[in-house]
Design a protein around this motif. Sequence first.
Motif, PDB file in Angstrom:
ATOM      1  N   ALA A 100       0.826  -1.208   0.000  1.00  0.00           N
ATOM      2  CA  ALA A 100       0.000   0.000   0.000  1.00  0.00           C
ATOM      3  C   ALA A 100       0.857   1.253   0.000  1.00  0.00           C
ATOM      4  N   THR A 101       1.909   1.251   0.795  1.00  0.00           N
ATOM      5  CA  THR A 101       2.801   2.408   0.877  1.00  0.00           C
ATOM      6  C   THR A 101       3.467   2.681  -0.462  1.00  0.00           C
ATOM      7  N   ALA A 104       0.785   3.762  -3.176  1.00  0.00           N
ATOM      8  CA  ALA A 104       0.152   5.045  -2.870  1.00  0.00           C
ATOM      9  C   ALA A 104       0.972   6.219  -3.407  1.00  0.00           C
ATOM     10  N   ALA A 110      -2.401   1.495  -8.383  1.00  0.00           N
ATOM     11  CA  ALA A 110      -3.039   0.399  -7.640  1.00  0.00           C
ATOM     12  C   ALA A 110      -4.219  -0.158  -8.433  1.00  0.00           C
ATOM     13  N   THR A 154      -6.211  -4.306  -0.142  1.00  0.00           N
ATOM     14  CA  THR A 154      -5.094  -3.364  -0.121  1.00  0.00           C
ATOM     15  C   THR A 154      -5.058  -2.501  -1.378  1.00  0.00           C
ATOM     16  N   SER A 158      -5.378   1.543  -1.506  1.00  0.00           N
ATOM     17  CA  SER A 158      -4.297   2.290  -2.157  1.00  0.00           C
ATOM     18  C   SER A 158      -4.821   3.138  -3.307  1.00  0.00           C
ATOM     19  N   GLU A 161      -6.088   6.653  -2.573  1.00  0.00           N
ATOM     20  CA  GLU A 161      -5.073   7.607  -2.120  1.00  0.00           C
ATOM     21  C   GLU A 161      -5.339   8.106  -0.704  1.00  0.00           C
TER      22      GLU A 161
END
Length: 205
Positions: A100-101, A104, A110, A154, A158, A161
């Motif tokens: 996700a990090t 993002a 995503a 996830t 993501s 945002e």
Amino acid sequence: MTQQTKKPVRVAEVPRPGLSIDVIIETACELIAEAGTEALTMRRLSERLGVALGATYHYVPNRDGLLLLVAERINNTIAIRTTDPKQWQYALKSLMIDFATAFARYPGMANFHLANVMATGPADTRDRILEMLHKAGFETESAFTLLAALFFYTSGVSSTELLSHDQPGLPASMVALRFEQGIDMLLDGAAVQLRADKKTRRAGA
């Protein structure tokens, strides 16, 4: 005597010195980070690179092909922290947070990943996780279902945002906390399924 006219050399056949697929992917990543996937076009990419449009097409066939390479580049920055079957919950939670990090940072990627890459993640990562889950005691179908559910969840978070920006009345830190709590709920449900799978295995032994 008829003078022969030389055929013009296509630009795509003469790539710019120093131009490479790595440079193209990196530049595409920069453009997406700045304005999202919707802003990425082959023409805009070529302008940023300072080359003719044909030179870019020498390396990538089209925009979707380029986005697949970008998704692969992002995935390559994510690693499974452990494959110890006893730590399967930690392994999956940390992987989802890292996923996700990473995605993002690139608005729109995503969603593209979810639509164009397997819902259970990149093949090499998927296979390592499935092996770990099998050793932990999961049946094959349960392991696939868990992995798909985690990636769908996830990728959905993501793609909104939410993890990158404060929301009205809700700071990004709180969104991140709720995101992790959602993962915990999925993993808690998986732990219940694991006990059922182990019971099934014992009954069949």
